[in-house]
Write a protein that holds these residues in place. Sequence first.
Motif, PDB file in Angstrom:
ATOM      1  N   MET B   1       0.829  -1.196   0.000  1.00 27.92           N
ATOM      2  CA  MET B   1       0.000   0.000   0.000  1.00 27.92           C
ATOM      3  C   MET B   1       0.864   1.247   0.000  1.00 27.92           C
ATOM      4  N   ALA B   2       2.040   1.137   0.602  1.00 27.55           N
ATOM      5  CA  ALA B   2       3.026   2.196   0.501  1.00 27.55           C
ATOM      6  C   ALA B   2       2.598   3.499   1.157  1.00 27.55           C
ATOM      7  N   ALA B   3       2.015   3.424   2.332  1.00 26.92           N
ATOM      8  CA  ALA B   3       1.669   4.623   3.090  1.00 26.92           C
ATOM      9  C   ALA B   3       2.280   4.508   4.475  1.00 26.92           C
ATOM     10  N   PRO B   4       2.612   5.629   5.092  1.00 26.45           N
ATOM     11  CA  PRO B   4       3.077   5.527   6.475  1.00 26.45           C
ATOM     12  C   PRO B   4       1.908   5.093   7.344  1.00 26.45           C
TER      13      PRO B   4
END
Lengths: 328, 328
Positions: B1-4
């Motif tokens: 998802m590549a989100a913090p």
Amino acid sequence: MAAPARQRGPALGRGGRGGAARPLAGVALGAGTVIASGTVRGGDLLDQILALDPGARGIRAFARPGAAAAAARALRGARRVLLATGFTVAPGMPETDGPPGAAVLGRALRRLGARVRWVTDPASAPLVEAALDVLGEPPDVVVYPEGGGGAAALLAAERPTHLVAIERPGRTRAGDYLSARGESVAALNAPVDELFVGNTGRRRPVTVGIGDGGNEIGMGNVRARLVRLNRLHARIASVVRVDHLVVAGVSNWGGYGVVAALARLTGQDLLHTAALDRRMVEACVAAGAHDGVTRRREPTVDALPLGAHAAVVELLRLAARSGMMGGR
Amino acid sequence: MAAPARQRGPALGRGGRGGAARPLAGVALGAGTVIASGTVRGGDLLDQILALDPGARGIRAFARPGAAAAAARALRGARRVLLATGFTVAPGMPETDGPPGAAVLGRALRRLGARVRWVTDPASAPLVEAALDVLGEPPDVVVYPEGGGGAAALLAAERPTHLVAIERPGRTRAGDYLSARGESVAALNAPVDELFVGNTGRRRPVTVGIGDGGNEIGMGNVRARLVRLNRLHARIASVVRVDHLVVAGVSNWGGYGVVAALARLTGQDLLHTAALDRRMVEACVAAGAHDGVTRRREPTVDALPLGAHAAVVELLRLAARSGMMGGR
């Protein structure tokens, strides 16, 4: 429950065909034992595992039972496969999610007779190669061509019968590529989705997309549901559609799930082990991978420790066996 | 998802309170990282794990999201607990499911300040003691009194504030005790459910039932749904009701799930490890346990190998942490 397993399936009205059982080596069940795999909605252990949502992303809103099985049926007879993966979340930060799933799925398709090549960016190529090396597979990794016309050139050169994407950025309606945070990653990731969107010919390849966030290739299939989920999802949602979309709590798990479904279909032990899973992620990190969520360079995937992924692999191996033994 | 991760919760409208996070030792997540635990139906990882249905028993028809959390809230302040377990499926065949779950749940309640005693039959007493020994817990096991009046005597002697049953036969409407196969096991298992059915006084204990098949103490709560499931379930379904019913794919998992929920509530590391889980089941088998499904004397539970149970423990440990970090 205290019942002999051979009575369990029929008792629930989902009788397995015991005679069709082809147990893998190391299966703990006895001869004649059937763990039937349910066919009702949500009744299949494989679907239940893929619907585990450790990041609370609400994936059940856009996951669909039976998706991994459908993708496996579509991929079973593949002759030439291009497998796109790799998501760079920030400069110099290709993420750990994607390459392991792509490596395991590609290995399975190779074992089933396909010629498989992996397509990615320069930043993620070492990750895919590292994962393949752990599996003992040849590193047939193609870097997506720079400049225009990359998709047409690649399709002409490779003539894929099947295109698969795992955790690969897909364009939004506005034509950008966004992280799940909503930031543009267009400058960091080549437009590999051109392979999928420009792909309208009569003898076009079959397409499969695997993702977990909504911003990946394939999520065009469920864009309406993503838009309803919330404003961020509405903004990042990709428009890129595929023939078969597989959604999972982590994209790697989706790739593994398709392999579990292929194992059921073919009776072959195609899924990797929990031990290899740990080694693949560690090898990716050694090759430069970062966790896409924490953005740290450490062996986690989507902020989840190696043990969590190993556990999912273990359960998927069980699901692969149970479906086979249920005679599906 | 590549989100913090810290943006994930709020983005989904389920914001965790980062300040309330109390990470366990060994958590892979960084400071400020929140994996929010969803509160929508089916959105909690803990419930998703307990709804895994490897035996395709259709447990989703009678499982309820939030059940483990509700049981944990009811048990958190327990002072004196009687924990009933043990299911003998055939002469000399006490099963592996039950004692490990009871041992782990009892240990957790003890750590939270309760006095805990386990109640079972002579056949299962060595199993419970073996599981407790692996955990390093004192073997406070009471054998259910023979003859009439056992429940009244035990309740008077122990004065429990809470009664818990894990994988313990519960009577049918006809007054028999049936295995999931539909055979009577009344001669092999003492009527321990008297503790629960005769329990109508003003200061009666709080009751919790944990099961996986429909024929256990507590399934009276969902008897109507069991009757609709199929004829066998209609016949074996227990009428014994409890204040809090927890259903899981394997009863041990249900016990572990309540402990995971207690860990969330209290911020303490109460769940055992995957390694201890393997050792407990092996110790039970050494003490005479058989798999309740295969009926073999080997270290499996409900026909599932040790690795599957270890994987569920690993995921439940993750769920325990994620809920805590989500600030529930």
